[in-house]
Design an enzyme around this catalytic site. Structure first.
Site, PDB file in Angstrom:
ATOM      1  N   ILE A  19      67.891   7.342 -17.584  1.00 46.33           N
ATOM      2  CA  ILE A  19      67.418   8.500 -18.335  1.00 46.33           C
ATOM      3  C   ILE A  19      65.908   8.348 -18.384  1.00 46.33           C
ATOM      4  CG2 ILE A  19      67.436   9.702 -20.551  1.00 46.33           C
ATOM      5  CD1 ILE A  19      70.256   8.605 -21.011  1.00 46.33           C
ATOM      6  N   THR A  35      61.271  12.727 -25.459  1.00 50.26           N
ATOM      7  CA  THR A  35      60.428  13.475 -24.532  1.00 50.26           C
ATOM      8  C   THR A  35      60.390  14.958 -24.881  1.00 50.26           C
ATOM      9  OG1 THR A  35      60.989  11.871 -22.815  1.00 50.26           O
ATOM     10  CG2 THR A  35      60.030  13.935 -22.075  1.00 50.26           C
ATOM     11  N   LYS A  41      71.459   3.621 -23.311  1.00 50.95           N
ATOM     12  CA  LYS A  41      70.142   3.800 -22.701  1.00 50.95           C
ATOM     13  C   LYS A  41      69.342   2.576 -23.092  1.00 50.95           C
ATOM     14  CE  LYS A  41      65.953   6.599 -22.435  1.00 50.95           C
ATOM     15  NZ  LYS A  41      65.210   7.785 -22.909  1.00 50.95           N
ATOM     16  N   TYR A  71      71.186   4.370 -27.907  1.00 50.56           N
ATOM     17  CA  TYR A  71      69.799   4.310 -27.431  1.00 50.56           C
ATOM     18  C   TYR A  71      69.177   3.057 -28.028  1.00 50.56           C
ATOM     19  CZ  TYR A  71      65.149   6.192 -26.168  1.00 50.56           C
ATOM     20  OH  TYR A  71      63.900   6.392 -25.634  1.00 50.56           O
TER      21      TYR A  71
END
Length: 303
Positions: A212, A51, A169, A141
């Site tokens: 998240i 992001t 995540k 992740y």
């Protein structure tokens, strides 16, 4: 012995604000960081995630982003997570060591090695090396549509037993049998955090510890409240709020992340420009307008 980490609640992966001529806007970033922690109720921040357009930031810009976020987290006693995305194990270890020396970083968010696709055995070896030599707690992740490979619950559990690996995540795009197996068999001290914004509510209902969530750049307090509602077993209000926020998240991801989110933040006067760096293009006016309508909706909160 497992590294201590309190990965419960909302962690906001901040956008990186730019000026119209694509320079870093650190003052705007500082305001976003402070608002997320002081007003929005976020547990912590994530810097240099997808992001944040980390792939297009220079080394100096990355250091500046981490400094700004560190100041905000220190002021609020909040943990800072920093994204470390590479398919070069040696380079990742160097980056982790540099971050560890600052003393301000609680954990690193590290994707499954993208593009190389080393397989599950190679991924386990990669994270073992990072855990042994990087000097920071690690959050895996797991995002197959970006990395090109899927991790089984067995591999994630093996990673979760590494002393420095404190969470995942989880952004696989589905809540399926593998998801339920992972949630039911995670190693002690290994937190499952949702990373697919649109389905965070059912993932929390199934046992995830937090999230998240890129969408939380905008309605931070509502995403924090959603997590709190599920943790308090307030299922009815959680379902209603989760349904509303799922529509908002879908609008934010109508075009590549974080283009729509930046368009909304700019329209709200919170960042100086909606600008993103190539290969991203700014979101269309229609997408931003649709997301703005949903972002402006009043929160559905439980008493």
């Amino acid at each position: 012995m497992k590294t201590e980490a309190n990965l419960t609640g909302l962690f906001v992966p901040l956008v990186t604000p730019f000026t119209d001529d694509l320079r870093l806007a650190p003052d705007a970033l500082a305001r976003l960081a402070d608002e997320a922690l002081s007003v929005g109720g976020a547990r912590g921040l994530v810097a240099l995630g997808t992001t944040a357009e980390a792939a297009t930031l220079s080394a100096e810009e990355k250091r500046a982003v981490v400094r700004v976020c560190s100041v905000a987290c220190r002021a609020h006693g909040a943990p800072l997570i920093v994204g470390v995305g590479t398919n070069d194990t040696a380079a990742a270890i160097t980056t982790l060591r540099d971050l560890a020396q600052s003393g301000d970083v609680a954990a690193a968010l590290v994707p499954t090695p993208p593009y190389t696709r080393p397989g599950e055995a190679g991924t386990l070896a990669h994270f073992t090396a990072l855990a042994e030599h990087g000097g920071l707690p690690l959050i895996v992740y797991d995002i197959p549509y970006r990395t090109g490979q899927t991790l089984s619950p067995n591999t994630l559990n093996a990673l979760g037993h590494l002393p420095e690996v404190v969470g995942v995540k989880y952004a696989t795009g589905a809540i399926d049998a593998a998801t339920m197996e992972l949630l039911g068999s995670s190693a002690p001290g290994f937190a499952v955090l949702g990373g697919d914004d649109a389905v965070i509510s059912p993932l929390l209902a199934a046992g995830a510890r937090g999230g998240i969530l890129a969408s939380a750049n905008v309605r931070t307090a509502d995403y924090a409240e959603l997590i709190s509602l599920w943790h308090r077993d307030a299922a009815g209000p959680a379902r209603r709020l989760g349904s509303e926020l799922a529509r908002l998240s879908a609008a934010f991801f109508a075009e590549p992340n974080p283009t729509v989110i930046k368009g909304v933040l700019h329209a709200q006067g919170r960042i100086p420009s909606p600008a993103v760096r190539l290969p991203l293009l700014a979101a269309s006016a229609d997408s931003v307008r649709q997301a703005m309508d949903l972002a402006a909706a009043s929160a559905v909160l439980a008493s």
